[in-house]
Motif scaffolding. Structure first.
Motif, PDB file in Angstrom:
ATOM      1  N   THR A 171       0.818   6.467  11.805  1.00 33.73           N
ATOM      2  CA  THR A 171       1.666   5.279  11.952  1.00 33.73           C
ATOM      3  C   THR A 171       1.484   4.674  13.336  1.00 33.73           C
ATOM      4  OG1 THR A 171       3.289   6.208  10.453  1.00 33.73           O
ATOM      5  CG2 THR A 171       4.004   4.402  11.863  1.00 33.73           C
ATOM      6  N   PHE A 172       1.383   3.355  13.391  1.00 33.66           N
ATOM      7  CA  PHE A 172       1.196   2.651  14.655  1.00 33.66           C
ATOM      8  C   PHE A 172       2.413   1.794  14.967  1.00 33.66           C
ATOM      9  CE2 PHE A 172      -3.149   3.399  13.220  1.00 33.66           C
ATOM     10  CZ  PHE A 172      -3.728   3.874  14.377  1.00 33.66           C
ATOM     11  N   ASN A 173       2.658   1.624  16.244  1.00 33.04           N
ATOM     12  CA  ASN A 173       3.611   0.627  16.712  1.00 33.04           C
ATOM     13  C   ASN A 173       2.800  -0.509  17.302  1.00 33.04           C
ATOM     14  OD1 ASN A 173       5.946   2.174  16.101  1.00 33.04           O
ATOM     15  ND2 ASN A 173       5.500   3.455  17.895  1.00 33.04           N
ATOM     16  N   PRO A 174       2.545  -1.545  16.527  1.00 31.19           N
ATOM     17  CA  PRO A 174       1.629  -2.593  16.977  1.00 31.19           C
ATOM     18  C   PRO A 174       2.070  -3.212  18.299  1.00 31.19           C
ATOM     19  CG  PRO A 174       2.206  -2.862  14.656  1.00 31.19           C
ATOM     20  CD  PRO A 174       3.138  -1.834  15.206  1.00 31.19           C
ATOM     21  N   SER A 190      -2.494  -2.766   4.269  1.00 34.56           N
ATOM     22  CA  SER A 190      -1.672  -2.895   5.478  1.00 34.56           C
ATOM     23  C   SER A 190      -2.513  -2.859   6.748  1.00 34.56           C
ATOM     24  CB  SER A 190      -0.625  -1.769   5.521  1.00 34.56           C
ATOM     25  OG  SER A 190       0.228  -1.836   4.399  1.00 34.56           O
ATOM     26  N   ALA A 191      -3.838  -2.941   6.577  1.00 37.79           N
ATOM     27  CA  ALA A 191      -4.775  -2.913   7.708  1.00 37.79           C
ATOM     28  C   ALA A 191      -4.653  -1.624   8.505  1.00 37.79           C
ATOM     29  CB  ALA A 191      -4.577  -4.129   8.613  1.00 37.79           C
ATOM     30  N   GLN A 192      -4.448  -0.529   7.784  1.00 37.84           N
ATOM     31  CA  GLN A 192      -4.440   0.790   8.406  1.00 37.84           C
ATOM     32  C   GLN A 192      -5.365   1.714   7.626  1.00 37.84           C
ATOM     33  OE1 GLN A 192      -0.417   2.216   8.718  1.00 37.84           O
ATOM     34  NE2 GLN A 192       0.118   0.807  10.368  1.00 37.84           N
ATOM     35  N   TYR A 193      -5.939   2.675   8.331  1.00 34.51           N
ATOM     36  CA  TYR A 193      -6.838   3.602   7.667  1.00 34.51           C
ATOM     37  C   TYR A 193      -6.063   4.602   6.810  1.00 34.51           C
ATOM     38  CZ  TYR A 193     -11.105   2.099  10.011  1.00 34.51           C
ATOM     39  OH  TYR A 193     -12.185   1.388  10.426  1.00 34.51           O
ATOM     40  N   GLU A 194      -6.564   4.775   5.599  1.00 29.35           N
ATOM     41  CA  GLU A 194      -5.981   5.701   4.642  1.00 29.35           C
ATOM     42  C   GLU A 194      -7.095   6.617   4.142  1.00 29.35           C
ATOM     43  OE1 GLU A 194      -4.151   5.336   0.131  1.00 29.35           O
ATOM     44  OE2 GLU A 194      -3.757   3.740   1.579  1.00 29.35           O
ATOM     45  N   GLU A 208     -10.118   0.523  13.612  1.00 27.22           N
ATOM     46  CA  GLU A 208      -9.105   0.104  12.648  1.00 27.22           C
ATOM     47  C   GLU A 208      -8.475  -1.241  12.992  1.00 27.22           C
ATOM     48  OE1 GLU A 208      -5.347   2.434  10.785  1.00 27.22           O
ATOM     49  OE2 GLU A 208      -5.125   1.753  12.855  1.00 27.22           O
ATOM     50  N   GLN A 209      -7.971  -1.398  14.205  1.00 29.08           N
ATOM     51  CA  GLN A 209      -7.172  -2.559  14.561  1.00 29.08           C
ATOM     52  C   GLN A 209      -7.976  -3.690  15.201  1.00 29.08           C
ATOM     53  OE1 GLN A 209      -3.744  -2.867  13.873  1.00 29.08           O
ATOM     54  NE2 GLN A 209      -4.243  -1.089  12.620  1.00 29.08           N
ATOM     55  N   ILE A 210      -9.044  -3.358  15.888  1.00 31.83           N
ATOM     56  CA  ILE A 210      -9.831  -4.393  16.568  1.00 31.83           C
ATOM     57  C   ILE A 210     -11.032  -4.799  15.718  1.00 31.83           C
ATOM     58  CG2 ILE A 210     -11.159  -4.954  18.645  1.00 31.83           C
ATOM     59  CD1 ILE A 210      -9.376  -2.967  20.166  1.00 31.83           C
ATOM     60  N   LEU A 211     -11.890  -3.835  15.407  1.00 32.50           N
ATOM     61  CA  LEU A 211     -13.070  -4.129  14.589  1.00 32.50           C
ATOM     62  C   LEU A 211     -12.678  -4.349  13.125  1.00 32.50           C
ATOM     63  CD1 LEU A 211     -16.184  -4.321  14.755  1.00 32.50           C
ATOM     64  CD2 LEU A 211     -16.250  -1.881  14.161  1.00 32.50           C
ATOM     65  N   GLN A 212     -11.735  -3.590  12.633  1.00 38.28           N
ATOM     66  CA  GLN A 212     -11.298  -3.607  11.233  1.00 38.28           C
ATOM     67  C   GLN A 212     -12.463  -3.331  10.274  1.00 38.28           C
ATOM     68  OE1 GLN A 212      -9.041  -7.385  10.906  1.00 38.28           O
ATOM     69  NE2 GLN A 212      -7.179  -6.158  11.092  1.00 38.28           N
TER      70      GLN A 212
END
Length: 246
Positions: A2-5, A161-165, A135-139
């Motif tokens: 879990t991230f706190n953007p 949700s743009a998060q790795y699963e 994950e968040q920059i390159l996606q």
């Protein structure tokens, strides 16, 4: 995870020609061998087309909060990559500016990786960890982590949700890589001077993409089988009192 953007600004700019890249020695010989083997089978199968970049340990560049960030995956695969001008050598790759976001990025972990928790972490501040970068920059749609010593393979895909699963393997313990139209899995054996676990590609029909030496051996075996059939037929004709044609 879990991230706190946090708020960050991203821009894609080409690496200056006079920029000096830091030279970090590879942590072991497995990394280049694994990358070369994956690339080789793609090339032999005719899957590296014009505009495709399959690059080992090449710098991916981005400006992150007005600061240059460089990450070097052990291997990545990108398409629609713009050709370089004549005689220019590719020193780096800037997605969105020079071509597509890589469809897959891979990291091959050494047996005892130094600073493992920091380098491969989800750290969001400068310099960001690789997880956060991919994950968040390159996606990048697919992030692969492989430990050659143990053969452990984990594949993550970017969810809605743009998060790795974590991606689940199929019944053959392989992972479908949509951006390549291939399965990825682990194979154990020998190539050249290295014996151990390897990453291999399989097509939709379940056929493994071969390396050059395997192609040569298969062709040799096929010729040997044809010759054996011809010899048996000739022997049968002679037993029947007939002389086979030369």
């Amino acid at each position: 995870m879990t991230f706190n953007p946090i708020q960050f600004k991203i821009s894609w700019e080409k690496l200056p020609k006079d920029f000096i890249l830091d030279e970090h020695p590879l942590q072991d010989i497995d990394q280049p061998l694994l990358a070369a083997a994956l690339r080789e089978s793609l090339e032999i199968a005719g899957l590296i087309l014009e505009g495709t970049l399959v690059a080992p340990h090449l710098a991916i560049c981005v400006n992150f909060n007005d600061k240059l960030v460089i990450k070097t995956p052990d291997l990545f695969y990108a398409t629609n990559v713009h050709p370089l001008p004549d005689r220019e050598i590719r020193r780096s790759y800037t997605p969105n500016l020079e071509g597509d976001i890589p469809a897959i990025v891979m990291e091959f972990l050494p047996e005892n990786p130094p600073s493992y928790q920091d380098e491969y972490s989800a750290k969001q501040t400068y310099l960001p960890g690789k997880w956060h970068f991919y994950e968040q920059i390159l996606q990048a749609p697919i992030y692969v982590i492989f430990e050659p010593a143990s053969g452990d393979l984990i594949v993550y895909h970017l969810n809605s949700s743009a998060q790795y699963e974590k991606q689940q393997a199929d019944a053959n313990n392989r992972y479908w890589i949509a951006g390549l139209g291939l399965f990825l899995g682990v194979w154990q054996g020998t190539k050249g001077e290295r014996t151990g676990y390897w990453l291999r590609w399989w097509n939709e029909s379940g056929e493994m993409l071969l390396w050059g030496a395997e192609m040569v051996e298969r062709e040799r075996q096929e010729k040997a089988n044809v010759q054996q059939r011809a010899d048996r037929l000739a022997a049968q004709l002679r037993a029947a009192g007939l002389e086979p044609e030369a």
